[in-house]
Scaffold this active site. Sequence first.
Site, short mmCIF file in Angstrom:
data_model
loop_
_atom_site.label_atom_id
_atom_site.label_comp_id
_atom_site.label_asym_id
_atom_site.label_seq_id
_atom_site.Cartn_x
_atom_site.Cartn_y
_atom_site.Cartn_z
N GLU A 403 -4.08 3.97 13.32
CA GLU A 403 -4.27 2.57 12.90
C GLU A 403 -5.66 2.03 13.24
O GLU A 403 -5.83 0.88 13.62
CB GLU A 403 -3.21 1.66 13.56
CG GLU A 403 -1.78 2.19 13.54
CD GLU A 403 -1.17 2.19 12.16
OE1 GLU A 403 -1.91 2.03 11.17
OE2 GLU A 403 0.05 2.35 12.03
N GLY A 404 -6.66 2.89 13.11
CA GLY A 404 -8.01 2.52 13.49
C GLY A 404 -8.24 2.90 14.93
O GLY A 404 -7.44 2.56 15.80
#
Length: 572
Positions: A403-404
């Site tokens: 998620e990053g």
Amino acid sequence: MSDVRQHNKPRGGSFIDLNDRVSEIFSPEDFSEEQILIRETAKRFVEEEVLPETGRIERQEWDVTVQLLKRCAALGLVGLEIPESFGGSGLDRVSAMIVAEQMARLGSFSVSWGGQSGIGSLPILYFGSNALRNKYLQLLCSAEKLSAYALSEANSGSDALAARTTAVRRSDGNHWILNGEKMWVTNAAFADIFITFAKVDGQLFSCFAVEKVFTGVSTGAEEHKMGLKGSSTRPLVLSDVHVPAENLIGQVGRGHEVAFNILNIGRAKLGASATGASKLALDDSIRYSTQRIAFGKSISSFGAIQHKLAEMAIRIWVLEGMVYRTADSMDQVMEGVDLDDGPGVLRALREFAVECSIVKVFGSETLDYVVDETVQIHGGYGFSTEYPAERYYRDSRVHRIFEGTNEINRLMISGTLIRQMSAAMEGPHNSDGLSEMGETLPIVKTVFAALVRAAIQKYGESFCKNGDEQELQMLLADIAIEIYAMDTAFIRSRKVMAAGGSEFCRDITMTYQSDAHFRIAHATGQILARLGLPENVAATILKPLLNWRPADTVAARRRVAAHLLQSARYSI
């Protein structure tokens, strides 16, 4: 609920504001009877149906995972946030976080479930046309069709907009033709639908729903991963794939709005998953420490081990508060938003982007700390596959990349907060009613504001865009993360104690805030040195931090550890 909650919806990033003192926040103590029932249903499902299949799941017997996802759907644990009109349960985000926390007890299945119930379906809900919602959502909620999210590419991980996958509209206007290759696609082995990102005409980043049955769609071999071995991760290959024109999700050239805002939700859920996985590892550590005998007594009697157990619990309790505070805030801003109101949906999804990133970073790093200490408490056995501690350790590491990356999220936290800062932060602060646990908050918030102003004066507001001072941004983000954690712990513990709840939340809050205060002082010193402020100015900023009186955290941790050992599990 208080008048504050009824009439004033929360604002993203307001926790950093000196004058923003919310009277209450949502926390696990506020779960409704329905939410408790949902928690018990999910917990029972994982214990009775998922955990017994751990071996087969880890051996990548995908039919087991698929059947468990279908069983999950039958229990209403897929499509939790999807309205009933589209086949979902129509529940709030808090409930979805509750389920995510329980699913985390087996990391591999948790990731498969998240790919189906979250990032694999929410893009269609929030950005798809009604026709697309009607076409796919009911099938996804029932797990009749399984989904995956295909964003990353071999040369565009964090830089998603550098994707090379292309989409060209046919001259008849009826189809898009997609070509390219996506990497690290969760659920790829058995997914029927891929939420796929491509550049229209090689330039306009856009999102599409691509079915596996479309000619030209294929997947590569399974990736050989460090952990989460029981989740499918493969490349997605698109070769002249004809995608119906109506399968465009959102608008041409606006795919970044789909990608980044759906990731906001995923980041918050990752924090919930980290909470559940951390609690499981702590419970194992408590159990093992009481059984393991060394020097004639259980190692749980040693101060060094008690320190570890208590610190694990402290970080988990603080994280748990942040997760459900954030989820409830997101629910409040989404309340009443029409799904067909594109700008309204975007505003709501963006509002708590900072808090979602904070929960993601804090959660993944809390989990890493907890599983590392779990291995350490187990000693040599923690390094052996004979005990699950080894799997916890391997499975946890990717959460700082999911998620990053945490680095990307830190840059987003500091950049967004700097843009949001206003003159209101310079106003007077009303500290009425602050106990000794909360006295540090106005100090660290004032320091943060002073550091941001000094950084802007030296580098200009664009310094967080040019990438030249990322180290400075990372340090500012660290301080902001600590402030959100401290703020949440203080407000939650005050509420719990006012209701006659666990007295240990006071020890937890005092210990966390005392330690965080000095971590902030350390980061502040590094920032001041980089800014090169006049000595008298730097001293004025740093002095309140250095004058802080530390708490007796050794005694507090001993009390927390004693409670954990008496309860034989995390029970705060």
